[in-house]
Design a protein around this motif. Structure first.
Motif, PDB file in Angstrom:
ATOM      1  N   LEU A 230     -28.889  86.989  82.536  1.00  0.00           N
ATOM      2  CA  LEU A 230     -29.300  85.743  81.883  1.00  0.00           C
ATOM      3  C   LEU A 230     -28.131  84.828  81.554  1.00  0.00           C
ATOM      4  O   LEU A 230     -28.337  83.727  81.023  1.00  0.00           O
ATOM      5  CB  LEU A 230     -30.071  86.061  80.585  1.00  0.00           C
ATOM      6  CG  LEU A 230     -31.385  86.835  80.740  1.00  0.00           C
ATOM      7  CD1 LEU A 230     -31.998  87.097  79.371  1.00  0.00           C
ATOM      8  CD2 LEU A 230     -32.363  86.079  81.633  1.00  0.00           C
ATOM      9  N   ALA A 231     -26.916  85.261  81.865  1.00  0.00           N
ATOM     10  CA  ALA A 231     -25.732  84.462  81.546  1.00  0.00           C
ATOM     11  C   ALA A 231     -25.721  83.143  82.315  1.00  0.00           C
ATOM     12  O   ALA A 231     -26.327  83.009  83.381  1.00  0.00           O
ATOM     13  CB  ALA A 231     -24.471  85.267  81.856  1.00  0.00           C
ATOM     14  N   ALA A 232     -25.016  82.182  81.778  1.00  0.00           N
ATOM     15  CA  ALA A 232     -24.928  80.859  82.405  1.00  0.00           C
ATOM     16  C   ALA A 232     -24.237  80.965  83.757  1.00  0.00           C
ATOM     17  O   ALA A 232     -23.243  81.687  83.898  1.00  0.00           O
ATOM     18  CB  ALA A 232     -24.169  79.905  81.502  1.00  0.00           C
ATOM     19  N   PRO A 233     -24.744  80.259  84.761  1.00  0.00           N
ATOM     20  CA  PRO A 233     -24.063  80.237  86.059  1.00  0.00           C
ATOM     21  C   PRO A 233     -22.600  79.831  85.898  1.00  0.00           C
ATOM     22  O   PRO A 233     -22.275  78.909  85.152  1.00  0.00           O
ATOM     23  CB  PRO A 233     -24.858  79.198  86.849  1.00  0.00           C
ATOM     24  CG  PRO A 233     -26.218  79.217  86.231  1.00  0.00           C
ATOM     25  CD  PRO A 233     -25.986  79.454  84.758  1.00  0.00           C
ATOM     26  N   GLY A 234     -21.728  80.545  86.590  1.00  0.00           N
ATOM     27  CA  GLY A 234     -20.302  80.258  86.512  1.00  0.00           C
ATOM     28  C   GLY A 234     -19.564  81.045  85.462  1.00  0.00           C
ATOM     29  O   GLY A 234     -18.332  81.117  85.489  1.00  0.00           O
ATOM     30  N   SER A 235     -20.287  81.642  84.515  1.00  0.00           N
ATOM     31  CA  SER A 235     -19.627  82.485  83.523  1.00  0.00           C
ATOM     32  C   SER A 235     -19.155  83.771  84.189  1.00  0.00           C
ATOM     33  O   SER A 235     -19.631  84.152  85.265  1.00  0.00           O
ATOM     34  CB  SER A 235     -20.592  82.814  82.381  1.00  0.00           C
ATOM     35  OG  SER A 235     -21.682  83.585  82.859  1.00  0.00           O
ATOM     36  N   ALA A 236     -18.215  84.453  83.553  1.00  0.00           N
ATOM     37  CA  ALA A 236     -17.693  85.694  84.121  1.00  0.00           C
ATOM     38  C   ALA A 236     -18.817  86.711  84.322  1.00  0.00           C
ATOM     39  O   ALA A 236     -18.906  87.374  85.364  1.00  0.00           O
ATOM     40  CB  ALA A 236     -16.613  86.270  83.209  1.00  0.00           C
ATOM     41  N   GLU A 237     -19.716  86.803  83.329  1.00  0.00           N
ATOM     42  CA  GLU A 237     -20.787  87.782  83.405  1.00  0.00           C
ATOM     43  C   GLU A 237     -21.747  87.471  84.560  1.00  0.00           C
ATOM     44  O   GLU A 237     -22.139  88.364  85.309  1.00  0.00           O
ATOM     45  CB  GLU A 237     -21.547  87.812  82.073  1.00  0.00           C
ATOM     46  CG  GLU A 237     -20.741  88.370  80.914  1.00  0.00           C
ATOM     47  CD  GLU A 237     -19.686  87.409  80.379  1.00  0.00           C
ATOM     48  OE1 GLU A 237     -18.801  87.859  79.638  1.00  0.00           O
ATOM     49  OE2 GLU A 237     -19.731  86.195  80.700  1.00  0.00           O
ATOM     50  N   ARG A 238     -22.101  86.215  84.699  1.00  0.00           N
ATOM     51  CA  ARG A 238     -23.030  85.849  85.766  1.00  0.00           C
ATOM     52  C   ARG A 238     -22.374  85.996  87.133  1.00  0.00           C
ATOM     53  O   ARG A 238     -23.024  86.391  88.114  1.00  0.00           O
ATOM     54  CB  ARG A 238     -23.516  84.420  85.553  1.00  0.00           C
ATOM     55  CG  ARG A 238     -24.534  83.930  86.555  1.00  0.00           C
ATOM     56  CD  ARG A 238     -25.837  84.753  86.539  1.00  0.00           C
ATOM     57  NE  ARG A 238     -26.811  84.147  87.435  1.00  0.00           N
ATOM     58  CZ  ARG A 238     -27.661  83.191  87.062  1.00  0.00           C
ATOM     59  NH1 ARG A 238     -27.673  82.751  85.792  1.00  0.00           N
ATOM     60  NH2 ARG A 238     -28.499  82.679  87.924  1.00  0.00           N
TER      61      ARG A 238
END
Length: 340
Positions: A230-238
């Motif tokens: 569910l992380a924002a696109p471009g974040s490390a998690e995503r």
């Protein structure tokens, strides 16, 4: 960290003699998650704990001790890979998937680890994971038949170690102590684990590959996987979740359930860990995590398949994952099956 004493049937017991004044009663045994059936006779059980999260993140099902800390083992690898990205290493595609992998040691895994080492000015001698054979037994037979021996590159965690070394070299951090829990990279990973799980790390140990290992609850592990999808696109998690889902064969291997599941069910994030740990998240926020208490990996598939069914996953791969036949005289005479 020393373990509490266990009864043969169940989880840790409190100090003191049951029945004496002031002694806490022994907790109930963990529930049976899988049973071993041979020739129609139940010859054994695998107990454990399992949690299922609803799309809103609430606990939909809890079996056993889902709020007690466990070592997620390699199910922590997505969080470790996110920590490497946050530290500044620019990885994508197959390389990022391999950084989050427990790879099978197939030729394409070993080749990419070697390429990554060269790309970052490193050599295999700097890896501090132990030399090992391919994790996949079929690949291990071929590997040994070729005359090869145990090697650090072949070890299933070598992609993770390469990524850790690479970011340390890039940042000017010590490379010889990159596995020290007090190292700047490991401190950053510690923070990523806590943030993703939504709870403090309960204990720090040493994983089989030598890297620091952070203990969290099964509920926290499921929350962490949910947060990645569910992380924002471009974040490390995503970025980690997207790379793993796009290149699952680099996360596991051609004959592994994590690969099958991520390849055949769109948007699923899946990662197993040693000692029979598994975490999965669906793109709508549903998630699960479980651990077989005795570490029996043979129960992973049947329990995972049943948990996926409870999550509403309806796909042929679920049946494939859940198949765990028992053989007798080279023919099928029984099975390991879920019991919840």
């Amino acid at each position: 960290m020393s373990a509490a004493p266990r009864t043969p049937e169940g989880p840790p017991i409190s100090a003191g003699t049951p029945g004496t004044p002031g002694a806490a009663p022994a907790p109930a045994p963990l529930p049976v998650l899988a049973e071993v059936v041979r020739s129609g006779f139940v010859e054994g059980h695998h107990r454990g704990s399992l949690v299922v999260l609803a799309p809103d993140g609430g606990v939909e099902l809890a079996l056993g001790e889902v709020t007690a800390p466990v070592f997620p083992r390699s199910s922590n690898k997505p969080m470790q890979a996110a920590g490497v990205l946050r530290a500044g290493l620019d990885l994508a595609g197959e390389r990022l998937a391999l950084a989050a992998a427990s790879h099978s040691g197939e030729i394409f895994h070993r080749d990419l680890v070697q390429k990554m080492l060269v790309e970052h000015g490193l050599d295999a001698g700097q890896l501090q994971c132990p030399p090992d054979l391919p994790l996949d037994p079929v690949e291990a037979e071929t590997y040994l038949a070729s005359g090869a021996v145990r090697d650090r590159v072949t070890m299933n965690c070598s992609g993770k170690h390469t990524a850790m070394l690479a970011v340390c070299a890039q940042r000017g951090w010590p490379t010889e102590s990159y596995l020290d829990p007090g190292h700047p990279l490991q401190q950053l990973i510690h923070s990523v684990v806590e943030e993703a799980a939504g709870e403090p790390v309960a204990a720090v140990g040493t994983d089989g590959c030598g890297a620091p290992l952070m203990a969290i609850t099964l509920t926290g592990l499921a929350r962490a996987f949910r947060s990645f999808v569910l992380a924002a696109p471009g974040s490390a998690e995503r970025r980690v979740a997207d790379a793993m889902r796009a290149h699952p064969e680099y996360v596991a291997g051609t004959r592994r359930p994590d690969t099958w599941l991520m390849r055949e069910v769109p948007g699923v994030l899946s990662k197993m860990g040693a000692e029979a740990v598994q975490a999965v998240a669906l793109p709508d926020g549903r998630a699960l995590a479980f651990k077989i208490d005795d570490g029996g990996s043979r129960a992973l598939g049947p329990v995972l398949a049943r948990a996926l069914t409870l999550l509403g996953v309806d796909a042929p791969v679920v049946t494939r994952i859940g198949s765990a036949p028992l053989l007798g005289g080279a023919r099928e005479v029984g099975e390991i099956r879920a019991a919840f």
